[in-house]
Write a protein that holds these residues in place. Structure first.
Motif, PDB file in Angstrom:
ATOM      1  N   THR A 189       0.859  -1.188   0.000  1.00 11.10           N
ATOM      2  CA  THR A 189       0.000   0.000   0.000  1.00 11.10           C
ATOM      3  C   THR A 189       0.890   1.231   0.000  1.00 11.10           C
ATOM      4  N   ALA A 190       0.413   2.286  -0.653  1.00 10.64           N
ATOM      5  CA  ALA A 190       1.114   3.572  -0.690  1.00 10.64           C
ATOM      6  C   ALA A 190       0.055   4.658  -0.712  1.00 10.64           C
ATOM      7  N   ASN A 191      -0.098   5.361   0.400  1.00 10.18           N
ATOM      8  CA  ASN A 191      -1.184   6.326   0.525  1.00 10.18           C
ATOM      9  C   ASN A 191      -0.673   7.653   1.058  1.00 10.18           C
ATOM     10  N   ALA A 192      -0.885   8.707   0.262  1.00  6.15           N
ATOM     11  CA  ALA A 192      -0.502  10.046   0.679  1.00  6.15           C
ATOM     12  C   ALA A 192      -1.486  10.562   1.722  1.00  6.15           C
ATOM     13  N   TYR A 193      -0.966  11.340   2.654  1.00  4.85           N
ATOM     14  CA  TYR A 193      -1.815  11.970   3.669  1.00  4.85           C
ATOM     15  C   TYR A 193      -2.383  13.262   3.088  1.00  4.85           C
ATOM     16  N   LEU A 194      -3.630  13.180   2.596  1.00  2.88           N
ATOM     17  CA  LEU A 194      -4.281  14.337   2.006  1.00  2.88           C
ATOM     18  C   LEU A 194      -4.711  15.324   3.091  1.00  2.88           C
ATOM     19  N   GLY A 195      -4.976  16.557   2.641  1.00  4.48           N
ATOM     20  CA  GLY A 195      -5.444  17.587   3.556  1.00  4.48           C
ATOM     21  C   GLY A 195      -6.957  17.699   3.584  1.00  4.48           C
TER      22      GLY A 195
ATOM     23  N   GLU B 267     -14.136  16.925  -8.818  1.00  2.00           N
ATOM     24  CA  GLU B 267     -13.346  18.151  -8.792  1.00  2.00           C
ATOM     25  C   GLU B 267     -11.936  17.861  -8.292  1.00  2.00           C
ATOM     26  N   ARG B 268     -10.953  18.392  -8.984  1.00  2.00           N
ATOM     27  CA  ARG B 268      -9.580  18.272  -8.550  1.00  2.00           C
ATOM     28  C   ARG B 268      -9.279  19.337  -7.496  1.00  2.00           C
ATOM     29  N   VAL B 269      -8.502  18.962  -6.516  1.00  2.00           N
ATOM     30  CA  VAL B 269      -8.195  19.849  -5.398  1.00  2.00           C
ATOM     31  C   VAL B 269      -6.705  20.159  -5.438  1.00  2.00           C
ATOM     32  N   ALA B 270      -6.383  21.403  -5.698  1.00  2.00           N
ATOM     33  CA  ALA B 270      -4.975  21.799  -5.814  1.00  2.00           C
ATOM     34  C   ALA B 270      -4.321  21.845  -4.434  1.00  2.00           C
ATOM     35  N   PRO B 271      -3.033  21.550  -4.367  1.00  2.00           N
ATOM     36  CA  PRO B 271      -2.336  21.679  -3.084  1.00  2.00           C
ATOM     37  C   PRO B 271      -2.179  23.146  -2.702  1.00  2.00           C
TER      38      PRO B 271
END
Length: 575
Positions: free
Chosen positions: A132-138, A429-433
C-alpha cells in the motif's frame, strides 16, 4: 450578535473502537458534524491484505454496519458525517452507503475523496513496490464535498485532523491563506481524533477523575478564528480538563512544528484554559506555510512471523533459559532470517503462587520463507517438552505463523498527488495543493533551559507522583510526552529530565537516537525515540509494540524530586 460556533464530535479513534459510540454521540446532544477516524498505519496493512483477497473490500466495514442503524438518525438530526473509513477503497464504501440509503429509504447525499492511493505509481514516484502507498491528504477535498451539499463524506488516507479541519473550513469559508485558523482547527482535530483519550482514557492521573465507567467521546466547538472549546455530552463518563487535553496534544507528535498538507501548526503556541466543567478553551494557535512535500504511508509485506513463549519456574531461571536456547537452536533444521529472544523476569523469590514464581522466555522468528518459521519451528519447540529443563511448559500451543508487514514513511511533491473530490452530483473536482507550500526547517533539538537549580531538599520518588506522560508510536519511532500539571514545577522538569537521564531511566532505549523538544506553553517536554519499534507496529519487535505503556514505565522510575513539590501528605514532608 453571537459569533457562530460549530460542534464537531468524534465517534471513533481506531478501527475497533466502541461500536455504540456513533449512536451515543448522535443521541447525546446537539452536533453539527460527526467524525470517525478508523485508520492507522497498521490498519492500512490489514486493509491491503483484505484487498488482495477481494478487490471490492479495503474499507472499514464496521462503519457501514454502524450506518445501518444510524444513517437515518444522523440525517433526521441534521448531522453531517465525515470519516476516513474509506481506507483503500473510498469509492467502494460510498457505493455501499448509497445502496444502504436506498434500502433504508433515507435521502442522504454521499460524496467521497480519493487520490491518496499511489500504489500504482509508486515505482515512478521513487517509492519502491509497496503493498500500500497512501498520501496523507489535507482538508480541502472534504471542504469541496461539503460545500457542494454532501451529507456524508468518505475519504481514504487523509491526516486525522483533516476530518475536523474540513468541516470548519467549509462552514467558515477558509482558504489556504487562513493559516492561523487552519492551525487552530488542526489542534482541535488532533485533540478529538483519538476519541476517549481526550476525556480521560489512557490518562496518567485517572484516579483524580470522577466517573470513569463509560467515557464520553469528545466534541470540539470551533469558532471562525480557529479557536475552540473541547467538551463532551453532559452525563457521560470521564472528564475534559486541561490535563486530559494536554495529554492528548502530546500524543504521537515530534517537535513544535506539526507538519500537515494544509498548514504547519506551531504546537508551542497552543494556550489552554479551563472555562467550565468539562470545558477547555484552546486558543492562540499560530500557523505557518505547509511543506512542499506530502507524507506517504508505505506498507510492505515482509514475510512470515512466528513465536513461542516458554514458562520457566522456580530456581535457576537464567540456567533454564540458557539450556532451552542452546537446545532449540541446535535442533532447528534451518535458521530463520531473524530470531529474537527476550527473557522477562516476572518471578519473585519465595513466591506465594506458581505464577509469581515464573519467568517468561519469548522467541520470535521472521523469514520471507514461511516454511522456515512454520511447523518446523513449532515442532522443534514441542519436541523438547520432555527433554529440556525441569517444569517445561508453554503459554499456548505453537502455531503456523502469520504474515507480517513493515511500515516506512515516504515523501512526494505535493503537486504529484491527484487529490479529488467525487461529489454526490457525479462531478469530480480536482483539489490543488496549497499555493503557500515551502521548505519547512527542522525543529532544533532542545537542551534544558538555563536557570536556577536550587529546588531545596529532594527525595527519590517515582516521577509520576508529579508528572504525567503519554506515549505512542510513529512508524518505527516512539514519542513520550511528559508534562507537569503545576506550572511552578516545569522549570525543575526542564532542568532535570534531559536525554541523559532518560537513557538511565529507560535502559532499553539507552543506545538509540533520542531527540528532545521543549513545549513550555504546555509545561511539557517531548522525547522522540528512534528505531525503538523496528520497522513499525506490525513487525512487533517489543513486548509493547505500539509503545503505549512506555510513558507509564517512565513515570514509575524514581528521580530526585523536590520535597516541596510533594504535598504535606507525603512522608518526606513529615520528618
Amino acid at each position: 450578535m453571537v459569533d457562530k460556533v460549530i460542534r464537531i464530535g468524534n465517534a471513533s479513534g481506531f478501527y475497533g473502537d466502541r461500536f455504540s459510540a456513533v449512536r451515543e454521540m448522535l443521541e447525546g446532544g446537539d452536533l453539527d458534524y460527526l467524525t470517525g477516524d478508523y485508520l492507522a498505519e497498521l490498519t492500512m496493512l490489514i486493509l491491503g491484505r483484505d484487498r488482495i483477497k477481494d478487490p471490492k473490500t479495503g474499507y472499514a466495514k464496521t462503519f457501514l454496519r454502524q450506518m445501518e442503524t444510524c444513517l437515518g438518525l444522523a440525517v433526521d438530526k441534521g448531522v453531517r458525517v465525515v470519516t476516513n473509513a474509506g481506507g483503500l477503497n473510498p469509492h467502494g464504501l460510498a457505493v455501499a452507503l448509497r445502496e444502504l440509503a436506498d434500502h433504508l429509504g433515507v435521502d442522504a447525499e454521499v460524496a467521497f475523496v480519493d487520490g491518496d492511493d499511489l500504489v500504482g505509481r509508486a515505482a515512478e514516484l521513487g517509492l519502491g513496490e509497496p503493498l500500500t502507498a497512501n498520501a496523507y491528504l489535507g482538508a480541502f477535498g472534504i471542504k469541496t464535498a461539503l460545500d457542494a451539499g454532501a451529507d456524508i463524506v468518505v475519504t481514504g488516507r487523509v491526516t486525522d485532523a483533516s476530518l475536523t479541519v474540513g468541516p470548519a473550513a467549509s462552514e467558515f469559508d477558509w482558504s489556504h491563506d487562513d493559516l492561523d485558523q487552519l492551525a487552530g482547527a488542526v489542534v482541535a482535530g488532533h485533540i478529538i481524533e483519538c476519541g476517549a483519550q481526550a476525556t480521560g482514557g489512557n490518562y496518567s492521573f485517572f484516579t483524580d477523575l470522577g466517573n470513569m465507567g463509560h467515557l464520553g467521546f469528545p466534541i470540539a466547538e470551533l469558532a471562525a478564528d480557529g479557536s475552540s472549546v473541547i467538551t463532551k455530552h453532559p452525563g457521560t463518563g470521564g472528564a475534559v480538563t486541561v490535563g486530559t487535553v494536554t495529554a492528548q496534544l502530546l500524543y504521537e507528535v515530534g517537535g513544535p512544528r506539526y507538519l500537515g498538507p494544509d498548514v504547519t501548526t506551531r504546537l508551542d503556541t497552543v494556550e489552554l484554559a479551563q472555562v467550565g466543567d468539562d470545558r477547555v478553551a484552546v486558543h492562540g494557535v499560530r500557523g505557518e506555510a505547509p511543506p512542499s512535500t506530502m507524507k506517504v504511508s508505505l506498507n510492505h509485506l515482509a514475510g512470515v512471523r512466528n513465536e513461542i513463549t516458554v514458562i520457566l519456574t522456580g530456581l535457576d531461571i537464567e540456567a533454564k533459559a540458557d539450556l532451552f536456547r542452546e537446545q532449540f537452536l541446535a535442533a532447528l533444521p534451518t535458521a530463520p532470517a531473524e530470531i529474537d529472544w527476550e527473557l522477562s523476569r516476572l518471578d519473585r523469590p519465595d513466591a506465594q503462587t506458581e505464577e509469581q514464581a515464573s519467568a517468561l522466555l519469548r522467541c520470535v522468528v521472521r523469514d520471507p520463507d514461511a516454511k522456515k518459521v512454520g511447523r518446523v519451528f513449532s515442532a522443534t519447540a514441542v519436541e523438547l517438552a520432555l527433554a529440556s529443563f525441569p517444569g517445561f511448559t508453554m503459554t499456548a500451543p505453537p502455531g503456523n505463523g502469520t504474515p507480517y508487514g513493515v511500515f516506512e514513511p515516504g515523501y512526494v511533491d505535493a503537486a504529484a498527488v491527484d487529490h479529488r473530490a467525487a461529489l454526490h452530483t457525479g462531478v469530480v473536482e480536482r483539489v490543488a495543493p496549497s499555493p503557500l507550500r515551502t521548505d519547512v526547517p527542522d525543529d532544533p533539538v532542545d537542551e534544558p533551559a538555563a536557570g536556577s537549580t536550587d529546588w531545596g531538599p529532594t527525595t527519590s520518588v517515582p516521577l509520576g507522583l508529579i508528572a504525567g506522560a503519554r506515549s505512542g508510536d510513529k512508524g518505527g519511532s516512539a514519542n513520550i510526552g511528559v508534562w507537569v500539571p503545576d506550572p511552578d514545577h516545569f522549570a525543575w522538569l526542564d532542568a532535570t529530565l534531559d536525554v541523559d537521564l532518560l537513557r538511565l531511566l529507560l535502559p532499553e532505549v539507552a543506545e538509540l537516537p533520542i531527540r528532545r523538544y521543549r513545549l513550555p506553553n504546555l509545561n511539557a517536554i517531548n522525547f522522540v525515540i528512534e528505531e525503538v519499534l523496528g520497522r513499525g507496529v506490525a513487525e512487533n519487535v517489543r513486548f509493547d509494540p505500539q509503545a503505549k505503556g512506555m510513558g507509564e514505565w517512565l513515570r514509575s522510575r524514581p528521580v530526585p524530586v523536590p520535597v516541596a513539590y510533594l504535598g504535606d501528605a507525603h512522608p518526606s514532608r513529615q520528618e
